[in-house]
Scaffold this active site. Sequence first.
Site, short mmCIF file in Angstrom:
data_model
loop_
_atom_site.label_atom_id
_atom_site.label_comp_id
_atom_site.label_asym_id
_atom_site.label_seq_id
_atom_site.Cartn_x
_atom_site.Cartn_y
_atom_site.Cartn_z
N GLY A 61 -20.72 25.38 4.68
CA GLY A 61 -19.79 24.55 5.43
C GLY A 61 -20.43 23.28 5.98
N ASP A 176 -19.90 35.86 12.40
CA ASP A 176 -19.63 35.60 10.98
C ASP A 176 -20.54 36.45 10.09
OD1 ASP A 176 -18.13 34.44 8.98
OD2 ASP A 176 -19.31 32.61 8.88
N1 LIG Z 1 -33.24 30.24 4.00
C1 LIG Z 1 -32.67 30.31 2.79
N2 LIG Z 1 -33.37 30.75 1.73
C2 LIG Z 1 -32.80 30.82 0.49
N3 LIG Z 1 -31.52 30.49 0.24
C3 LIG Z 1 -30.78 30.04 1.25
C4 LIG Z 1 -31.30 29.93 2.59
N4 LIG Z 1 -30.31 29.49 3.41
C5 LIG Z 1 -29.24 29.33 2.64
N5 LIG Z 1 -29.50 29.65 1.34
C6 LIG Z 1 -28.58 29.57 0.21
O1 LIG Z 1 -27.68 28.49 0.42
C7 LIG Z 1 -26.33 28.96 0.41
C8 LIG Z 1 -25.51 28.18 1.43
O2 LIG Z 1 -25.92 28.60 2.72
P1 LIG Z 1 -25.11 28.25 4.04
O3 LIG Z 1 -25.65 29.11 5.13
O4 LIG Z 1 -25.16 26.79 4.28
O5 LIG Z 1 -23.62 28.57 3.70
P2 LIG Z 1 -22.77 29.90 3.38
O6 LIG Z 1 -23.15 30.97 4.34
O7 LIG Z 1 -22.91 30.24 1.91
O8 LIG Z 1 -21.30 29.40 3.61
P3 LIG Z 1 -20.58 29.03 4.99
O9 LIG Z 1 -21.37 27.96 5.65
O10 LIG Z 1 -19.26 28.54 4.52
O11 LIG Z 1 -20.53 30.29 5.77
C9 LIG Z 1 -26.42 30.46 0.68
O12 LIG Z 1 -25.40 31.18 0.08
C10 LIG Z 1 -27.77 30.84 0.09
O13 LIG Z 1 -27.62 31.17 -1.27
#
Ligand SMILES: Nc1ncnc2c1ncn2[C@@H]1O[C@H](COP(=O)(O)OP(=O)(O)OP(=O)(O)O)[C@@H](O)[C@H]1O
Length: 400
Positions: A61, A176
């Site tokens: 997001g 969440d």
């Molecule tokens: N620390 C991390 N290490 C590896 N991959 C990551 C990490 N943080 C995020 N990701 C990857 O990036 C994607 C996007 O993460 P983000 O937390 O921004 O959004 P989300 O949880 O998928 O969606 P939303 O923000 O809508 O809840 C994740 O699904 C994951 O695959």
Amino acid sequence: MPKSKSFLQAVINPFKFHSKTEKEGDSLDTISAQEQKHFTFQTLVAATKDFHPTNKLGQGGFGPVFKGKLEDGREIAVKKLSQSSSQGKKEFLNEARLLMQVQHRNIVTLLGYCAYAAEKLLVYEYVANESLDKLLFKFGRQDEFDWNKRYATITGVARGLLYLHEDAHTCIIHRDIKASNILLDDRWIPKIADFGMARLYPEDETHVHTRVAGTSGYMAPEYVMHGNLSIKADVYSFGVLLLEIISGQKNSTFNLDPDCQSLLDWAYKFYKRDQTLEIVDKKLASSMVPDQAALCIQIGLLCTQSDPQLRPTMGRVVIMLSKKLGTLEVPTRPGYLGARYRRSHRGNTSSSTAGISVESSSQSSGSTNNTNTASASALSATATASTSTNYRLRNPRGGV
Ligand SMILES: Nc1ncnc2c1ncn2[C@@H]1O[C@H](COP(=O)(O)OP(=O)(O)OP(=O)(O)O)[C@@H](O)[C@H]1O
């Protein structure tokens, strides 16, 4: 400025116009006990090869997340707030602020930040096995995710949540908990991520001005319908997640059984027939420990009961996970939003991860239309959602 304050101040300053009150700023000061953790923009450009698309891990997001490698060899994940981010700077700051206060092996580590001109970036430890939703629902990697790993994931997430609810210096409600917010590292240790919507609650807080927000399929019914927020909302989400991990089925798109409106309903149906293990992912046939799986399903059902007061605390969940089958309470029927809501919601969204946001009028900042947001009208189809801007928080640590 003392060095310990500089990290949070530097994160906060670029967002200052979003800081609501002096009080908020003060609390940020008092919680700040961090070393300087500033990354230069150039460092992050070099680490991610100028945010090259091949390094993109996913899109949340806030904006895209990129993999990177620092000069010292450390692998990082860089969350870049996109200029057009609908989720907003407020949640971005919230995530930084919350994560600064927590340190636990089951919670993702925030390494630092970068604020450069209009660019705002958060830098995390890279978590190698990515998110649980990809393992469970997407990549065809389910075979890799055997029973022992799934059980370890369940217990790890339970411990992380217990820490947030009871052991962090102030009770934190994540709000969440869902498969895409659980990351697994190279040793398959689960890490709770994405604190953009989490809320801090001092022990004596009784009211909160907030909005209902989260992801469909994971939100406790009393929270969606009446705005009642307590730790039991996280317990509910944890219960849904647990049942998803064991069944390999996604609650929000569940359609395996025309008699059942949700994964929870399905699990309860087989539990009542004494056929609890019927819901277990067929991929687990050779690795499953039947008593452990049955125990977990019963815990999942206890966590998703309609009455939040009947749901266990995470402390109790952690204890229950080490108990023997047959020693637990009998769960009552799970709570979930009704069929009318689900039909309406499905008709309004194309993504199974889309959720609900009921916005209070006093909170109409740019953060309102996040990717987890579906139409509030979907909600009103069944639920009489509170239109009040004051959602009551009754003893966040003790239940609603
Ligand atoms: N620390 C991390 N290490 C590896 N991959 C990551 C990490 N943080 C995020 N990701 C990857 O990036 C994607 C996007 O993460 P983000 O937390 O921004 O959004 P989300 O949880 O998928 O969606 P939303 O923000 O809508 O809840 C994740 O699904 C994951 O695959």
